[in-house]
Scaffold this active site. Structure first.
Site, short mmCIF file in Angstrom:
data_model
loop_
_atom_site.label_atom_id
_atom_site.label_comp_id
_atom_site.label_asym_id
_atom_site.label_seq_id
_atom_site.Cartn_x
_atom_site.Cartn_y
_atom_site.Cartn_z
CD GLU A 1 -2.98 -0.95 2.33
OE1 GLU A 1 -2.84 -0.07 3.18
OE2 GLU A 1 -3.97 -1.69 2.27
CD GLU B 1 -3.51 -5.70 4.32
OE1 GLU B 1 -4.34 -4.85 4.73
OE2 GLU B 1 -2.29 -5.51 4.35
#
Ligand code: 8VR
Length: 470
Positions: free
Chosen positions: A163, A373
């Site tokens: 991320e 995720e």
């Protein structure tokens, strides 16, 4: 339909959020060790000094993962354990620590899926300029090489960065992650380019070794949708997709930055100091990516920004709830009446997940994907000693249904990692926000207990999701 045998059912964690042992085993100090101790930066001033003590309890934790039937464990390596100062001498104790974790996983037949960078940068590098500096990108490539050489004989799945939008945005625009700068757009774009360059060069270094594993990057997957059919809101949503998705996805998947952002940067005088050889490497590395990792929690509902605001730095929006104008003031995210939200204001939308996957295929083709995720942050109720996390079961079930549907439609999805395998420290929300299948009792010496979701996921894996989506 059962999930195919080469589809991995997994769960994830990150070093800073689980390990603790912050000054043990020769570990260096990270930017989070420093930042989390600045009063007011995290919820109740929590930090990762102890976290959930995985550094000492890894054996027990991996035994629980095996009992759950986990096929793959996604975890991150703390750079500061391998190279305490970020560069220089390798710390053999750090190598030994991760060797134990990897070997223990393999002993149970759990595939180690390793993230090299989940936000904890050696403080020495942060102090020397952090991601704003090209030296950090160089140091990252060396760190990645050390890891490939030490672990690559057994680790066949590598994620370079987790991320990047989050640590760059939070670090350079929202002041919520280190280095804590606010609205420094120049540094933000510079940092994103340095990370993309570091990713490309790490991928090339991996391929040059011929270790015959796979490597990719994990990005936030938060597709933007207009709140209605009006052309101006549709344009606003496209703008958000451009700045939040394509700016990060295109250089990795197509080897070049999107034209429209390049033009914007020129107009605003924000063009990073990119060198021809960097842009060249980004281009060369693109076809070497084996997969793209997606972290999906929620979509963005977007409209044109009708205020003069460009930043909303409230704790709520910084930690992911809608209600914030985009950094350039063009669009804003909103909460909608007809949607459902978690306690932290994140929308629950498995249908938008599926729609987003379709949009992705349309734009970038059908590359190999892993959901790296996905999960629900909640305060789990305990009834008669049982941790009844039924909303989490429901959340994961509906998102796995979407995964199943996507696969039916031919989307090349090869694994699903729930966030998180065990309750852990949230960067900004302390221990209050739980995500795990395994509960950690902070009132009872960090004792591990199985939640209802533990048994549920165990069943899903054992039956290869056969009952899902009916
Ligand atoms: C992801 C991060 C991961 C977690 C999960 C859940 C936070 C948290 C913000 O963005 O990779 O580290 O981070 O989301 O939410 O609560 O710590």
């Amino acid at each position: 339909m059962k999930f195919a045998h080469d589809f991995l059912f997994g769960a994830a964690s990150a070093a800073y959020q689980v390990e603790g042992g912050w000054d043990e085993g020769g570990k260096g100090v990270s930017n989070w060790d420093v930042f989390s101790k600045i009063p007011g930066k995290t919820f109740e001033n929590t930090n990762g000094d102890v976290a959930v003590d995985h550094y000492h309890r890894w054996k027990e934790d991996i035994a629980l993962m095996a009992e759950m039937g986990l096929e793959s464990y996604r975890f991150s390596i703390a750079w500061t354990r391998i190279l305490p100062e970020g560069t220089g001498e390798v710390n053999p104790q750090g190598i030994a620590f991760y060797n134990q974790i990897i070997d223990e996983c393999l002993r149970y037949g759990i595939v180690p899926f390793v993230t090299l960078y989940h936000w904890d940068l050696p403080q020495a590098l942060e102090a020397a300029g952090g991601w704003h500096s090209k030296q950090t990108a160089e140091a990252f490539v060396r760190y990645a090489e050390v890891c490939f050489d030490a672990f690559g004989d057994r680790v066949k799945h590598w994620i370079t960065f987790n991320e990047m939008i989050v640590f760059c945005r939070h670090g350079y625009l929202a002041g919520a992650h280190p280095p804590g700068l606010i609205d420094d757009k120049k540094a933000y774009f510079e940092a994103t380019h340095n990370v993309i360059t570091a990713h490309a060069r790490a991928v090339m270094a991996y391929k040059a070794r011929r270790q015959f594993g796979e490597i990719g990057i994990t990005h936030v997957f938060s597709p933007a949708f207009s709140i209605d059919d009006s052309p101006e809101n549709i344009a606003a949503a496209e703008h958000v997709n451009l700045m939040d998705t394509h700016w990060f996805y295109a250089p990795v998947l197509k080897g070049e930055y999107p034209e429209a952002v390049i033009d914007y940067l020129k107009r605003e005088n924000l063009t990073p100091d990119w060198k021809p050889e960097e842009l060249d490497d980004i281009c060369k590395a693109a076809p070497m990516n084996d997969f793209l990792g997606l972290n999906y929690y929620q979509p963005q509902r977007v409209m044109k920004n009708d205020t003069s605001e460009t930043l909303n730095l409230s704790h709520e929006t910084v930690t992911g709830a809608p209600g914030s104008p985009s950094f350039d003031g063009v669009a804003k995210t909103v909460k909608m009446e007809d949607k459902t939200y978690t306690k932290w204001g994140w929308e629950i939308a498995p249908d938008a997940f599926l729609e987003g996957l379709r949009m992705l295929r349309q734009r970038y083709g059908n590359m190999k994907l892993y959901i790296t995720e996905n999960g629900l942050g909640d305060e789990d109720p305990i009834i008669d000693g049982v941790i009844c996390d039924v909303p989490r079961i429901r959340y994961i079930e509906t998102h796995l249904n979407a995964v199943k549907q996507a696969i039916k439609e031919g989307i090349n999805l090869k694994g699903y990692f729930a966030w998180s395998v065990i309750d852990l420290l949230s960067w900004l929300n302390g221990f209050k926000k739980q995500y795990g299948f395994i509960y950690v009792d902070h009132a009872d010496g960090l004792k591990r207990k199985k939640k209802l979701s533990f048994y549920w996921y165990q069943h899903i894996i054992a039956t290869r999701g056969e009952g899902l989506g009916k």
